[in-house]
Design a protein around this motif. Structure first.
Motif, PDB file in Angstrom:
ATOM      1  N   LEU A   1       0.805  -1.219   0.000  1.00  0.00           N
ATOM      2  CA  LEU A   1       0.000   0.000   0.000  1.00  0.00           C
ATOM      3  C   LEU A   1       0.845   1.279   0.000  1.00  0.00           C
ATOM      4  O   LEU A   1       0.525   2.222  -0.744  1.00  0.00           O
ATOM      5  CB  LEU A   1      -0.981  -0.014   1.177  1.00  0.00           C
ATOM      6  N   PRO A   2       1.926   1.355   0.779  1.00  0.00           N
ATOM      7  CA  PRO A   2       2.773   2.551   0.670  1.00  0.00           C
ATOM      8  C   PRO A   2       3.379   2.699  -0.731  1.00  0.00           C
ATOM      9  O   PRO A   2       3.440   3.805  -1.271  1.00  0.00           O
ATOM     10  CB  PRO A   2       3.864   2.327   1.721  1.00  0.00           C
ATOM     11  N   GLY A   3       3.833   1.582  -1.303  1.00  0.00           N
ATOM     12  CA  GLY A   3       4.396   1.645  -2.643  1.00  0.00           C
ATOM     13  C   GLY A   3       3.419   2.195  -3.662  1.00  0.00           C
ATOM     14  O   GLY A   3       3.792   2.974  -4.553  1.00  0.00           O
ATOM     15  N   ARG A   4       2.156   1.835  -3.526  1.00  0.00           N
ATOM     16  CA  ARG A   4       1.132   2.311  -4.455  1.00  0.00           C
ATOM     17  C   ARG A   4       0.949   3.830  -4.389  1.00  0.00           C
ATOM     18  O   ARG A   4       0.522   4.437  -5.374  1.00  0.00           O
ATOM     19  CB  ARG A   4      -0.203   1.624  -4.160  1.00  0.00           C
ATOM     20  N   ARG A   5       1.265   4.421  -3.281  1.00  0.00           N
ATOM     21  CA  ARG A   5       1.120   5.874  -3.164  1.00  0.00           C
ATOM     22  C   ARG A   5       2.110   6.613  -4.075  1.00  0.00           C
ATOM     23  O   ARG A   5       1.922   7.799  -4.366  1.00  0.00           O
ATOM     24  CB  ARG A   5       1.325   6.313  -1.720  1.00  0.00           C
ATOM     25  N   LEU A   6       3.143   5.920  -4.524  1.00  0.00           N
ATOM     26  CA  LEU A   6       4.122   6.513  -5.430  1.00  0.00           C
ATOM     27  C   LEU A   6       3.790   6.278  -6.892  1.00  0.00           C
ATOM     28  O   LEU A   6       4.443   6.838  -7.779  1.00  0.00           O
ATOM     29  CB  LEU A   6       5.520   5.956  -5.133  1.00  0.00           C
ATOM     30  N   PHE A   7       2.778   5.466  -7.174  1.00  0.00           N
ATOM     31  CA  PHE A   7       2.465   5.092  -8.546  1.00  0.00           C
ATOM     32  C   PHE A   7       2.084   6.263  -9.450  1.00  0.00           C
ATOM     33  O   PHE A   7       2.366   6.224 -10.652  1.00  0.00           O
ATOM     34  CB  PHE A   7       1.372   4.032  -8.570  1.00  0.00           C
ATOM     35  N   PRO A   8       1.409   7.309  -8.941  1.00  0.00           N
ATOM     36  CA  PRO A   8       1.122   8.432  -9.851  1.00  0.00           C
ATOM     37  C   PRO A   8       2.380   8.982 -10.520  1.00  0.00           C
ATOM     38  O   PRO A   8       2.350   9.354 -11.695  1.00  0.00           O
ATOM     39  CB  PRO A   8       0.473   9.468  -8.919  1.00  0.00           C
ATOM     40  N   GLU A   9       3.486   9.010  -9.773  1.00  0.00           N
ATOM     41  CA  GLU A   9       4.742   9.494 -10.354  1.00  0.00           C
ATOM     42  C   GLU A   9       5.429   8.411 -11.169  1.00  0.00           C
ATOM     43  O   GLU A   9       5.951   8.676 -12.260  1.00  0.00           O
ATOM     44  CB  GLU A   9       5.677   9.988  -9.244  1.00  0.00           C
ATOM     45  N   VAL A  10       5.384   7.183 -10.674  1.00  0.00           N
ATOM     46  CA  VAL A  10       6.100   6.095 -11.343  1.00  0.00           C
ATOM     47  C   VAL A  10       5.429   5.702 -12.657  1.00  0.00           C
ATOM     48  O   VAL A  10       6.112   5.462 -13.668  1.00  0.00           O
ATOM     49  CB  VAL A  10       6.195   4.867 -10.413  1.00  0.00           C
ATOM     50  N   LEU A  11       4.104   5.651 -12.673  1.00  0.00           N
ATOM     51  CA  LEU A  11       3.386   5.126 -13.833  1.00  0.00           C
ATOM     52  C   LEU A  11       2.718   6.197 -14.690  1.00  0.00           C
ATOM     53  O   LEU A  11       2.485   5.970 -15.879  1.00  0.00           O
ATOM     54  CB  LEU A  11       2.309   4.127 -13.375  1.00  0.00           C
TER      55      LEU A  11
ATOM     56  N   ILE B   1       4.644  13.255   0.965  1.00  0.00           N
ATOM     57  CA  ILE B   1       4.202  11.878   0.751  1.00  0.00           C
ATOM     58  C   ILE B   1       5.401  10.959   0.559  1.00  0.00           C
ATOM     59  O   ILE B   1       5.456   9.858   1.121  1.00  0.00           O
ATOM     60  CB  ILE B   1       3.252  11.787  -0.454  1.00  0.00           C
ATOM     61  N   LYS B   2       6.380  11.416  -0.202  1.00  0.00           N
ATOM     62  CA  LYS B   2       7.577  10.600  -0.416  1.00  0.00           C
ATOM     63  C   LYS B   2       8.287  10.307   0.905  1.00  0.00           C
ATOM     64  O   LYS B   2       8.733   9.183   1.141  1.00  0.00           O
ATOM     65  CB  LYS B   2       8.531  11.297  -1.380  1.00  0.00           C
ATOM     66  N   ALA B   3       8.379  11.299   1.753  1.00  0.00           N
ATOM     67  CA  ALA B   3       9.038  11.109   3.044  1.00  0.00           C
ATOM     68  C   ALA B   3       8.244  10.148   3.918  1.00  0.00           C
ATOM     69  O   ALA B   3       8.818   9.277   4.600  1.00  0.00           O
ATOM     70  CB  ALA B   3       9.197  12.462   3.749  1.00  0.00           C
ATOM     71  N   GLU B   4       6.918  10.291   3.902  1.00  0.00           N
ATOM     72  CA  GLU B   4       6.065   9.414   4.712  1.00  0.00           C
ATOM     73  C   GLU B   4       6.148   7.973   4.233  1.00  0.00           C
ATOM     74  O   GLU B   4       6.238   7.040   5.044  1.00  0.00           O
ATOM     75  CB  GLU B   4       4.624   9.914   4.639  1.00  0.00           C
ATOM     76  N   VAL B   5       6.113   7.789   2.913  1.00  0.00           N
ATOM     77  CA  VAL B   5       6.198   6.441   2.346  1.00  0.00           C
ATOM     78  C   VAL B   5       7.547   5.812   2.681  1.00  0.00           C
ATOM     79  O   VAL B   5       7.614   4.636   3.065  1.00  0.00           O
ATOM     80  CB  VAL B   5       5.975   6.483   0.821  1.00  0.00           C
TER      81      VAL B   5
ATOM     82  N   THR C   1       9.998   2.024  -5.078  1.00  0.00           N
ATOM     83  CA  THR C   1      11.150   2.568  -4.352  1.00  0.00           C
ATOM     84  C   THR C   1      12.384   2.678  -5.241  1.00  0.00           C
ATOM     85  O   THR C   1      13.180   3.601  -5.082  1.00  0.00           O
ATOM     86  CB  THR C   1      11.480   1.712  -3.124  1.00  0.00           C
ATOM     87  N   GLY C   2      12.521   1.758  -6.173  1.00  0.00           N
ATOM     88  CA  GLY C   2      13.643   1.843  -7.092  1.00  0.00           C
ATOM     89  C   GLY C   2      13.543   3.058  -7.995  1.00  0.00           C
ATOM     90  O   GLY C   2      14.541   3.747  -8.249  1.00  0.00           O
ATOM     91  N   ALA C   3      12.321   3.329  -8.469  1.00  0.00           N
ATOM     92  CA  ALA C   3      12.124   4.452  -9.389  1.00  0.00           C
ATOM     93  C   ALA C   3      12.213   5.801  -8.689  1.00  0.00           C
ATOM     94  O   ALA C   3      12.788   6.754  -9.225  1.00  0.00           O
ATOM     95  CB  ALA C   3      10.766   4.315 -10.080  1.00  0.00           C
ATOM     96  N   VAL C   4      11.648   5.916  -7.495  1.00  0.00           N
ATOM     97  CA  VAL C   4      11.554   7.218  -6.824  1.00  0.00           C
ATOM     98  C   VAL C   4      12.791   7.532  -5.985  1.00  0.00           C
ATOM     99  O   VAL C   4      13.298   8.657  -5.999  1.00  0.00           O
ATOM    100  CB  VAL C   4      10.281   7.274  -5.952  1.00  0.00           C
ATOM    101  N   TYR C   5      13.279   6.537  -5.241  1.00  0.00           N
ATOM    102  CA  TYR C   5      14.399   6.791  -4.325  1.00  0.00           C
ATOM    103  C   TYR C   5      15.719   6.178  -4.793  1.00  0.00           C
ATOM    104  O   TYR C   5      16.747   6.405  -4.151  1.00  0.00           O
ATOM    105  CB  TYR C   5      14.100   6.214  -2.939  1.00  0.00           C
ATOM    106  N   GLN C   6      15.680   5.359  -5.858  1.00  0.00           N
ATOM    107  CA  GLN C   6      16.844   4.543  -6.230  1.00  0.00           C
ATOM    108  C   GLN C   6      17.288   3.722  -5.019  1.00  0.00           C
ATOM    109  O   GLN C   6      18.471   3.642  -4.681  1.00  0.00           O
ATOM    110  CB  GLN C   6      18.004   5.408  -6.758  1.00  0.00           C
ATOM    111  N   TRP C   7      16.310   3.125  -4.372  1.00  0.00           N
ATOM    112  CA  TRP C   7      16.504   2.428  -3.097  1.00  0.00           C
ATOM    113  C   TRP C   7      16.274   0.934  -3.301  1.00  0.00           C
ATOM    114  O   TRP C   7      15.223   0.514  -3.791  1.00  0.00           O
ATOM    115  CB  TRP C   7      15.519   2.992  -2.075  1.00  0.00           C
ATOM    116  N   ASP C   8      17.233   0.135  -2.934  1.00  0.00           N
ATOM    117  CA  ASP C   8      17.126  -1.319  -3.014  1.00  0.00           C
ATOM    118  C   ASP C   8      16.626  -1.843  -1.666  1.00  0.00           C
ATOM    119  O   ASP C   8      17.420  -2.076  -0.752  1.00  0.00           O
ATOM    120  CB  ASP C   8      18.479  -1.919  -3.368  1.00  0.00           C
TER     121      ASP C   8
END
Length: 219
Positions: A102-112, A121-125, A169-176
């Motif tokens: 569910l947190p990952g989905r909050r980033l989908f507007p930017e990712v997709l 929102i990015k900080a909260e996620v 997380t990979g797309a928005v933060y480059q986070w593994d």
């Protein structure tokens, strides 16, 4: 025959489909996109996928469906017989959804969709998923599966929740995020190597075009 309504790009649909394939249950897939057909609400009151249609009627909500599948088709169990261990598996399943999917989905507007997600929102996620990683390191200790040598429903659910989380997380933060939990990368590779996972991943890739077309048609 059991009918499963949904579409191949849906992680929740794939959780149900993975469990059914693992158990060897025969079923019919009915291609269904959420919110497209008002008549579908007679089967799934909120219009969500997946939904299953049984001899008794229809059932919605993924966690409920998975519990029904385990009870109705006990061969090749995905939940432990011991009630405490069963509860621990369910605990991890719920946490996988709440703190990864569910947190990952909050980033989908930017990712997709190329829309900007606010810094707040990015900080909260990021904080939520970080806490999820800490919890997962306590609850699940891959050996090689989350609860030992046998795959459980927690492995199935986390596998598809992590697909969402890794993409976002990979797309928005480059986070593994896999690097945050000891043993998680080996577990992820193990789950991905299963024939069922490969089958569903292939169907997801092949179904992406139809999904995007349906989304554009709705817009």
């Amino acid at each position: 025959m059991l009918k499963v309504y949904g579409f191949a790009v849906s992680n929740y649909f794939n959780m149900v489909k993975h469990a059914l394939l693992y158990k060897g249950v025969e079923f019919e897939e009915v291609l269904t996109f959420p919110g497209m057909d008002p008549a579908y609400n007679d089967k799934s009151p909120m219009g969500k996928v997946p939904c299953i249609e049984t001899e008794h009627g229809c059932l919605a909500e993924t966690s409920v469906i998975l519990n029904y599948i385990e009870a109705a088709y006990p061969a090749r169990p995905l939940l432990p017989a011991d009630q405490w261990q069963r509860a621990k598996v369910s605990e991890l399943m719920k946490m996988a959804e709440l703190y990864f999917e569910l947190p990952g989905r909050r980033l989908f507007p930017e990712v997709l969709a190329g829309q900007t997600v606010s810094a707040d929102i990015k900080a909260e996620v990021h904080e939520t998923i970080s806490k999820g990683c800490q919890a997962l390191a306590i609850l699940g200790k891959p050996a090689p599966y989350l609860f030992g040598e046998t795959m459980t429903m927690a492995d199935v659910v986390l596998r598809y929740c992590m697909l969402t989380c890794k993409l976002a997380t990979g797309a928005v933060y480059q986070w593994d995020v896999l690097a945050e939990v000891p043993g998680l990368r080996a577990w992820d590779d193990l789950m991905a190597s299963a024939d069922i996972s490969k089958q569903l991943d292939k169907a997801m890739q092949e179904g992406m075009g139809a999904f995007l077309e349906a989304v554009r048609a709705k817009a």
